[in-house]
Design an enzyme around this catalytic site. Structure first.
Site, mmCIF file in Angstrom:
data_model
loop_
_atom_site.group_PDB
_atom_site.id
_atom_site.type_symbol
_atom_site.label_atom_id
_atom_site.label_comp_id
_atom_site.label_asym_id
_atom_site.label_seq_id
_atom_site.Cartn_x
_atom_site.Cartn_y
_atom_site.Cartn_z
ATOM 1 N NE ARG A 160 0.102 -8.961 -1.264
ATOM 2 C CZ ARG A 160 0.286 -7.572 -0.980
ATOM 3 N NH1 ARG A 160 1.609 -7.078 -0.961
ATOM 4 N NH2 ARG A 160 -0.594 -6.859 -0.116
ATOM 5 N NE ARG B 113 -1.151 -9.157 3.502
ATOM 6 C CZ ARG B 113 -0.713 -7.998 3.096
ATOM 7 N NH1 ARG B 113 0.583 -8.098 2.647
ATOM 8 N NH2 ARG B 113 -1.126 -6.917 3.521
ATOM 9 C CE LYS C 165 4.508 -0.789 1.138
ATOM 10 N NZ LYS C 165 3.397 -0.783 0.478
ATOM 11 N NE ARG D 204 -4.325 -3.824 2.309
ATOM 12 C CZ ARG D 204 -4.133 -4.831 1.512
ATOM 13 N NH1 ARG D 204 -4.703 -5.770 1.460
ATOM 14 N NH2 ARG D 204 -2.689 -4.885 1.390
ATOM 15 N NE ARG E 132 0.549 0.941 5.935
ATOM 16 C CZ ARG E 132 1.234 -0.265 5.585
ATOM 17 N NH1 ARG E 132 2.088 -0.584 5.998
ATOM 18 N NH2 ARG E 132 0.379 -0.822 4.681
HETATM 19 P P1 ADP Z 1 3.749 -4.294 -0.983
HETATM 20 O O1 ADP Z 1 4.770 -4.801 -0.219
HETATM 21 O O2 ADP Z 1 4.125 -2.800 -1.594
HETATM 22 O O3 ADP Z 1 2.327 -4.327 -0.570
HETATM 23 P P2 ADP Z 1 4.438 -6.593 -2.877
HETATM 24 O O4 ADP Z 1 5.951 -6.408 -3.100
HETATM 25 O O5 ADP Z 1 3.828 -7.597 -1.966
HETATM 26 O O6 ADP Z 1 3.804 -4.999 -2.649
HETATM 27 O O7 ADP Z 1 3.942 -6.566 -4.422
HETATM 28 C C1 ADP Z 1 2.568 -6.875 -4.630
HETATM 29 C C2 ADP Z 1 2.270 -7.867 -5.873
HETATM 30 O O8 ADP Z 1 2.588 -7.201 -7.070
HETATM 31 C C3 ADP Z 1 3.190 -9.305 -5.641
HETATM 32 O O9 ADP Z 1 2.245 -10.340 -6.050
HETATM 33 C C4 ADP Z 1 4.003 -9.061 -6.439
HETATM 34 O O10 ADP Z 1 4.579 -10.336 -7.080
HETATM 35 C C5 ADP Z 1 3.565 -7.923 -7.484
HETATM 36 N N1 ADP Z 1 4.621 -6.974 -8.065
HETATM 37 C C6 ADP Z 1 5.567 -6.409 -7.402
HETATM 38 N N2 ADP Z 1 6.331 -5.636 -8.190
HETATM 39 C C7 ADP Z 1 5.672 -5.578 -9.264
HETATM 40 C C8 ADP Z 1 5.803 -4.852 -10.568
HETATM 41 N N3 ADP Z 1 6.989 -4.036 -10.619
HETATM 42 N N4 ADP Z 1 5.071 -5.146 -11.645
HETATM 43 C C9 ADP Z 1 4.294 -6.444 -11.639
HETATM 44 N N5 ADP Z 1 3.930 -6.769 -10.476
HETATM 45 C C10 ADP Z 1 4.570 -6.514 -9.370
HETATM 46 P P1 ADP Z 2 0.654 -3.509 2.244
HETATM 47 O O1 ADP Z 2 1.914 -2.931 1.907
HETATM 48 O O2 ADP Z 2 0.225 -4.755 1.328
HETATM 49 O O3 ADP Z 2 -0.324 -2.610 2.602
HETATM 50 P P2 ADP Z 2 1.404 -4.413 5.111
HETATM 51 O O4 ADP Z 2 1.850 -5.782 5.020
HETATM 52 O O5 ADP Z 2 2.269 -3.492 4.767
HETATM 53 O O6 ADP Z 2 0.506 -4.474 3.539
HETATM 54 O O7 ADP Z 2 0.383 -4.289 6.054
HETATM 55 C C1 ADP Z 2 -0.849 -5.078 6.476
HETATM 56 C C2 ADP Z 2 -1.776 -4.275 7.259
HETATM 57 O O8 ADP Z 2 -1.160 -4.185 8.408
HETATM 58 C C3 ADP Z 2 -2.207 -2.767 7.010
HETATM 59 O O9 ADP Z 2 -3.304 -3.023 6.230
HETATM 60 C C4 ADP Z 2 -2.267 -2.236 8.595
HETATM 61 O O10 ADP Z 2 -3.636 -2.717 8.959
HETATM 62 C C5 ADP Z 2 -1.326 -2.971 9.120
HETATM 63 N N1 ADP Z 2 0.098 -2.187 9.412
HETATM 64 C C6 ADP Z 2 1.176 -2.595 8.694
HETATM 65 N N2 ADP Z 2 2.198 -1.423 8.944
HETATM 66 C C7 ADP Z 2 1.501 -0.483 9.796
HETATM 67 C C8 ADP Z 2 1.652 0.869 10.339
HETATM 68 N N3 ADP Z 2 3.121 0.920 10.295
HETATM 69 N N4 ADP Z 2 0.879 1.626 10.907
HETATM 70 C C9 ADP Z 2 -0.335 1.005 10.848
HETATM 71 N N5 ADP Z 2 -0.843 -0.372 10.411
HETATM 72 C C10 ADP Z 2 0.261 -0.811 9.868
#
Ligand code: ADP
Ligand code: ADP
Ligand code: ZN
Length: 216
Positions: free
Chosen positions: A127, A161, A13, A172, A88
């Site tokens: 990541r 992180r 995302k 998660r 979420r």
């Molecule tokens: P999210 O915001 O949904 O938690 P991220 O965009 O941070 O996910 O992506 C998670 C990890 O996977 C990052 O280290 C990113 O570089 C990698 N990543 C993102 N998209 C892809 C993909 N299509 N294929 C492989 N790795 C990816």
């Molecule tokens: P990822 O996409 O890798 O799950 P985020 O950076 O979006 O991670 O979120 C990290 C943490 O922040 C989540 O595990 C949760 O604890 C909190 N968080 C983020 N957005 C929300 C939301 N909309 N509602 C509840 N908790 C949230």
């Protein structure tokens, strides 16, 4: 254009939201980034959510809804936004509908990024990001062109992180399946949901999202 990127942790995302922000003049609103900034600043909210985030649980709907409500009324959101990490829960989705209706705005697209749970663990544990500009990287899938140097800003400092570890990933993912996945039928019922193959390569996922936005 107002857009939601919906998908499990590690689905891509943030990666895609940053690309769309640059290409479409939309603002990326990452609730995870907002919460991490609150934790880093030592604010009351930050102190309140720190332990919850480290356990991989969801922060309360009240806190999240208030945070987004303030943010989307700021001037830089007037031309549209990409929500990354919000909503979420069903309560958050319903509150968002209400806020947008009050503002005379609507959601254009909700894009589901589909990725297998097994792949997500590797995505999350590999990541990292640039400590200076926030550009995202991965140990295997998205390395900087020159090892140890950020492509975007040239910094040599990176960070990981605290919650990106194998133990927290399990909670998660559980939170995603139990509390966030019900949003898929919710948005499908409103006719705004489209899915992309989040297992594809990063560039290919971008193309698929662009196709959804173009069609929508
Ligand atoms: P999210 O915001 O949904 O938690 P991220 O965009 O941070 O996910 O992506 C998670 C990890 O996977 C990052 O280290 C990113 O570089 C990698 N990543 C993102 N998209 C892809 C993909 N299509 N294929 C492989 N790795 C990816
Ligand atoms: P990822 O996409 O890798 O799950 P985020 O950076 O979006 O991670 O979120 C990290 C943490 O922040 C989540 O595990 C949760 O604890 C909190 N968080 C983020 N957005 C929300 C939301 N909309 N509602 C509840 N908790 C949230
Ligand atoms: Zn950088």
């Amino acid at each position: 254009m107002n857009l939601i990127l919906l998908g499990p942790p590690g689905a891509g995302k943030g990666t895609q939201a940053r690309r769309l922000q640059d290409g479409h003049g939309l603002i990326q609103l990452s609730t995870g980034d907002m919460l991490r900034a609150a934790v880093a600043s030592g604010s009351d909210i930050g102190n309140q959510v720190k332990a919850i985030m480290e356990r991989g649980e969801l922060v309360s709907d009240d806190v999240m809804i208030a945070m987004i409500k303030d943010r989307i009324q700021e001037a830089d959101c007037a031309d549209g936004f990409i929500l990354d990490g919000f909503p979420r829960t069903t309560a958050q989705a319903e509150a968002l509908d209400e806020m947008l209706a009050d503002m005379g705005r609507a959601l254009d697209n909700v894009v589901e990024m589909r990725v297998d749970d097994l792949a997500l663990v590797g995505r999350i544990t590999g990541r990292y990001s640039c400590a200076k500009c926030g550009a995202g990287y991965h140990d295997d899938f998205q390395k900087p062109a020159t090892e140890g140097v950020c492509d975007s800003c040239g910094s040599t400092e990176f960070s990981r992180r605290k919650d990106d570890n194998a133990e927290t990933v399990t909670s998660r993912l559980e939170a995603y399946h139990a509390q966030t996945a019900p949003l898929l039928p919710y948005y499908d019922g409103k006719g705004v949901l489209a899915g992309v193959d989040g297992m594809a390569e990063i560039d290919e996922v971008t193309l698929q999202i662009e196709a959804v936005l173009g069609a929508g």
